[in-house]
Design a protein around this motif. Structure first.
Motif, PDB file in Angstrom:
ATOM      1  N   THR A   1      18.314  10.557  16.204  1.00 56.13           N
ATOM      2  CA  THR A   1      19.617  11.228  16.153  1.00 56.13           C
ATOM      3  C   THR A   1      20.579  10.531  15.185  1.00 56.13           C
ATOM      4  N   ASP A   2      20.113   9.452  14.519  1.00 56.60           N
ATOM      5  CA  ASP A   2      20.951   8.808  13.499  1.00 56.60           C
ATOM      6  C   ASP A   2      20.585   9.413  12.139  1.00 56.60           C
ATOM      7  N   ASN A   3      20.758   8.708  11.046  1.00 63.31           N
ATOM      8  CA  ASN A   3      20.485   9.274   9.721  1.00 63.31           C
ATOM      9  C   ASN A   3      19.074   8.957   9.215  1.00 63.31           C
ATOM     10  N   THR A   4      18.126   8.780  10.156  1.00 59.92           N
ATOM     11  CA  THR A   4      16.736   8.490   9.787  1.00 59.92           C
ATOM     12  C   THR A   4      16.154   9.578   8.896  1.00 59.92           C
ATOM     13  N   ALA A   5      16.340  10.838   9.261  1.00 60.32           N
ATOM     14  CA  ALA A   5      15.766  11.947   8.486  1.00 60.32           C
ATOM     15  C   ALA A   5      16.299  11.949   7.057  1.00 60.32           C
ATOM     16  N   LEU A   6      17.586  11.650   6.895  1.00 55.05           N
ATOM     17  CA  LEU A   6      18.195  11.603   5.564  1.00 55.05           C
ATOM     18  C   LEU A   6      17.597  10.459   4.743  1.00 55.05           C
ATOM     19  N   LEU A   7      17.427   9.292   5.373  1.00 56.12           N
ATOM     20  CA  LEU A   7      16.862   8.134   4.675  1.00 56.12           C
ATOM     21  C   LEU A   7      15.423   8.394   4.225  1.00 56.12           C
ATOM     22  N   LEU A   8      14.678   9.106   5.034  1.00 56.91           N
ATOM     23  CA  LEU A   8      13.272   9.359   4.709  1.00 56.91           C
ATOM     24  C   LEU A   8      13.112  10.316   3.526  1.00 56.91           C
ATOM     25  N   LYS A   9      14.180  11.039   3.171  1.00 57.32           N
ATOM     26  CA  LYS A   9      14.100  11.912   1.996  1.00 57.32           C
ATOM     27  C   LYS A   9      13.939  11.099   0.708  1.00 57.32           C
ATOM     28  N   GLU A  10      14.239   9.807   0.781  1.00 53.74           N
ATOM     29  CA  GLU A  10      14.073   8.936  -0.375  1.00 53.74           C
ATOM     30  C   GLU A  10      12.603   8.560  -0.614  1.00 53.74           C
ATOM     31  N   PHE A  11      11.738   8.948   0.327  1.00 53.60           N
ATOM     32  CA  PHE A  11      10.334   8.551   0.230  1.00 53.60           C
ATOM     33  C   PHE A  11       9.417   9.785   0.306  1.00 53.60           C
ATOM     34  N   PRO A  12       9.532  10.710  -0.649  1.00 47.71           N
ATOM     35  CA  PRO A  12       8.700  11.920  -0.601  1.00 47.71           C
ATOM     36  C   PRO A  12       7.214  11.616  -0.830  1.00 47.71           C
TER      37      PRO A  12
ATOM     38  N   ILE B   1       5.345   9.430   0.683  1.00 44.44           N
ATOM     39  CA  ILE B   1       4.580   9.030   1.872  1.00 44.44           C
ATOM     40  C   ILE B   1       4.534  10.191   2.870  1.00 44.44           C
ATOM     41  N   THR B   2       3.498  10.189   3.688  1.00 44.17           N
ATOM     42  CA  THR B   2       3.330  11.240   4.690  1.00 44.17           C
ATOM     43  C   THR B   2       4.365  11.062   5.800  1.00 44.17           C
ATOM     44  N   GLN B   3       5.039  12.145   6.145  1.00 44.55           N
ATOM     45  CA  GLN B   3       6.073  12.091   7.178  1.00 44.55           C
ATOM     46  C   GLN B   3       5.841  13.176   8.223  1.00 44.55           C
ATOM     47  N   VAL B   4       6.097  12.807   9.473  1.00 46.86           N
ATOM     48  CA  VAL B   4       6.059  13.766  10.576  1.00 46.86           C
ATOM     49  C   VAL B   4       7.409  13.674  11.277  1.00 46.86           C
ATOM     50  N   HIS B   5       8.128  14.787  11.340  1.00 49.29           N
ATOM     51  CA  HIS B   5       9.446  14.801  11.972  1.00 49.29           C
ATOM     52  C   HIS B   5       9.368  15.589  13.280  1.00 49.29           C
ATOM     53  N   LEU B   6       9.588  14.916  14.392  1.00 50.50           N
ATOM     54  CA  LEU B   6       9.568  15.561  15.702  1.00 50.50           C
ATOM     55  C   LEU B   6      10.977  16.011  16.071  1.00 50.50           C
ATOM     56  N   PRO B   7      11.125  17.209  16.595  1.00 48.25           N
ATOM     57  CA  PRO B   7      12.471  17.729  16.883  1.00 48.25           C
ATOM     58  C   PRO B   7      13.173  17.014  18.026  1.00 48.25           C
ATOM     59  N   VAL B   8      12.393  16.495  18.984  1.00 50.28           N
ATOM     60  CA  VAL B   8      12.971  15.856  20.179  1.00 50.28           C
ATOM     61  C   VAL B   8      12.251  14.531  20.425  1.00 50.28           C
ATOM     62  N   ASN B   9      13.019  13.542  20.816  1.00 50.66           N
ATOM     63  CA  ASN B   9      12.432  12.243  21.151  1.00 50.66           C
ATOM     64  C   ASN B   9      11.649  12.329  22.458  1.00 50.66           C
ATOM     65  N   LYS B  10      10.362  11.984  22.399  1.00 56.38           N
ATOM     66  CA  LYS B  10       9.518  12.017  23.601  1.00 56.38           C
ATOM     67  C   LYS B  10       8.915  10.665  23.935  1.00 56.38           C
TER      68      LYS B  10
ATOM     69  N   THR C   1       0.827  -1.204   0.000  1.00 56.64           N
ATOM     70  CA  THR C   1       0.000   0.000   0.000  1.00 56.64           C
ATOM     71  C   THR C   1       0.865   1.259   0.000  1.00 56.64           C
ATOM     72  N   PRO C   2       0.394   2.326  -0.670  1.00 56.74           N
ATOM     73  CA  PRO C   2       1.118   3.606  -0.603  1.00 56.74           C
ATOM     74  C   PRO C   2       0.646   4.473   0.574  1.00 56.74           C
ATOM     75  N   ASP C   3      -0.416   4.010   1.264  1.00 53.79           N
ATOM     76  CA  ASP C   3      -0.994   4.801   2.362  1.00 53.79           C
ATOM     77  C   ASP C   3      -0.199   4.554   3.640  1.00 53.79           C
ATOM     78  N   ILE C   4       0.820   5.372   3.833  1.00 52.46           N
ATOM     79  CA  ILE C   4       1.761   5.181   4.941  1.00 52.46           C
ATOM     80  C   ILE C   4       2.025   6.523   5.621  1.00 52.46           C
ATOM     81  N   ILE C   5       2.106   6.475   6.932  1.00 56.75           N
ATOM     82  CA  ILE C   5       2.549   7.636   7.715  1.00 56.75           C
ATOM     83  C   ILE C   5       3.739   7.191   8.550  1.00 56.75           C
ATOM     84  N   VAL C   6       4.843   7.915   8.444  1.00 56.93           N
ATOM     85  CA  VAL C   6       6.024   7.644   9.264  1.00 56.93           C
ATOM     86  C   VAL C   6       6.204   8.798  10.241  1.00 56.93           C
TER      87      VAL C   6
END
Length: 400
Positions: A52-63, A65-74, A41-46
């Motif tokens: 603090t690793d290279n997760t944000a960089l890796l997610l740029k490969e998947f424009p 899908i819906t993405q939410v980037h939180l500034p701090v781990n909670k 399915t293409p219906d994905i939310i990450v």
């Protein structure tokens, strides 16, 4: 010519269901998980929970899908709630959550869809049931799961084989109604307990599991997270004992009336007369016992240990309703004084006002235990005779 079976993606869209992937520092496995889900399915939310690793960089490969980037781990609970809100804003009704550490198999998404399509109600929350006896399952995970299963049963009356698996299907419209307070791993306990209390059907469905210690990165911190889960369970137990269980009993009584409630919910079960009578005896024993404040906890725990009828035991433990307490205490004191050969002069008024009976505590404890034993025997015997009699009459009527 036969109609072509809808694809998993089409079935998910018909159900308005999205796949939600919360992630924190799982760069080793995240891409593989996303690719596995995208095959279905293409219906994905990450939700990137402040990695603090290279997760944000890796997610740029998947424009796409819906993405939410939180500034701090909670914490995972916070990430899930933010993901649920994003799903609701995109008009989804359900969310299948899958962990990003590679332990879940994306193809099991179909298991959730199959179950939901067959379910009589759509107000349902599915939890993946893992095979915890697999050789690669860590011992602490197996123990923690059993611990969690027990307390979930105690808090809700529902027995599940797995309450900790993160592979789940959530009914978003129902979850939105809940007041959820915890931000970390304990959220996954809080949400299923409160959903069950509100009337959501909580069930297990079987899923596969893979623990690859070379790739898998677990962020569960044994001591602090287990402590947080224990604190949440303690609070949920107290709420269940002093609000939820009395509320449900009252609602059932009000809805059906005393007579119908007794015959349908308590006496109408398939348990034998002996088991029902033993449940009555246990309830009465605990109700008359001196363990004030622990009656509900004790009766449910003992009913579980001895495999008795929990609703019957719980109902009869309420023989010590507040209006009757002074009379029970007075009679217990008189019995105890008689048994111990001690003088006893006390009135019902003094029990209700100045609590001077506490000076006769030994007499009270002994007397209350005598009353509990005698009461359990009397109520249990009467219950057994009545249940046996009505059972025979019912059989005779059915055969006639």
């Amino acid at each position: 010519m036969t109609d072509q079976k809808p694809t998993i993606a089409e079935r998910l869209r018909q159900l308005r269901c999205v796949v939600l992937i919360p992630t924190y520092n799982n760069a080793k496995t995240l891409v593989r998980v996303i690719h596995g889900v995208m095959e279905l399915t293409p219906d994905i939310i990450v939700v990137n929970d402040g990695a603090t690793d290279n997760t944000a960089l890796l997610l740029k490969e998947f424009p796409q899908i819906t993405q939410v980037h939180l500034p701090v781990n909670k914490g995972k609970g916070n990430a899930l709630q933010i993901g649920f809100q994003a799903a609701l804003e995109n008009n989804y009704d359900f969310a299948i959550t899958i962990d990003s550490d590679g332990q879940h198999f994306p193809e099991d998404i179909e298991v959730f869809i199959d179950a939901l399509e067959k379910e009589n109600t759509k107000n349902v929350l599915y939890i993946g049931a893992r095979n915890m006896n697999q050789s690669d399952v860590p011992g602490k995970s197996s123990f923690g799961n059993k611990f969690s299963n027990f307390w979930f049963w105690f808090e809700t009356g529902i027995w599940l084989t797995d309450t900790q698996c993160g592979y789940r299907l959530y009914p978003l419209r129902e979850i939105e109604k809940l007041r959820l307070l915890t931000p970390k791993f304990e959220f996954e306990i809080e949400v299923i307990v409160k959903a069950s209390w509100q009337g959501t059907l909580v069930k297990n469905i079987p899923v596969k599991i893979l623990y690859d210690e070379d790739e898998r990165v677990s962020h569960f911190r044994t001591i602090p997270d287990f402590t947080r889960i224990s604190i949440v369970n303690t609070w949920l137990v107290l709420v269940a004992l002093f609000y939820i269980k009395p509320r449900d009993l009252y609602r059932n009584l009000k809805k059906k009336g005393v007579k119908k409630f007794l015959f349908e919910d308590m006496l109408g079960s398939s348990d034998s007369p002996g088991k029902k009578a033993s449940s009555i005896a246990l309830g009465v024993f605990i109700g008359f016992s001196p363990f004030w404040g622990l009656h509900t906890l004790l009766v449910l725990l003992l009913a579980f240990v001895f495999k008795l009828n929990k609703p019957i035991a719980f109902a009869f433990s309420n023989v010590s309703l507040p209006p009757f307490i002074p009379f029970i205490v007075l009679f217990s004191l008189q019995l105890g004084s008689w048994a111990l050969g001690e003088p006893f002069v006390l009135s019902l008024e003094s029990i209700s006002t100045d609590f001077s009976f506490l000076t006769n505590l030994r007499s009270y404890v002994v007397g209350s235990l005598i009353l509990a034993v005698v009461g359990a025997f009397v109520f249990g015997t009467i219950g057994y005779l009545m249940l046996t009699y009505f059972g025979k009459r019912k059989i005779a009527v059915n055969n006639g």
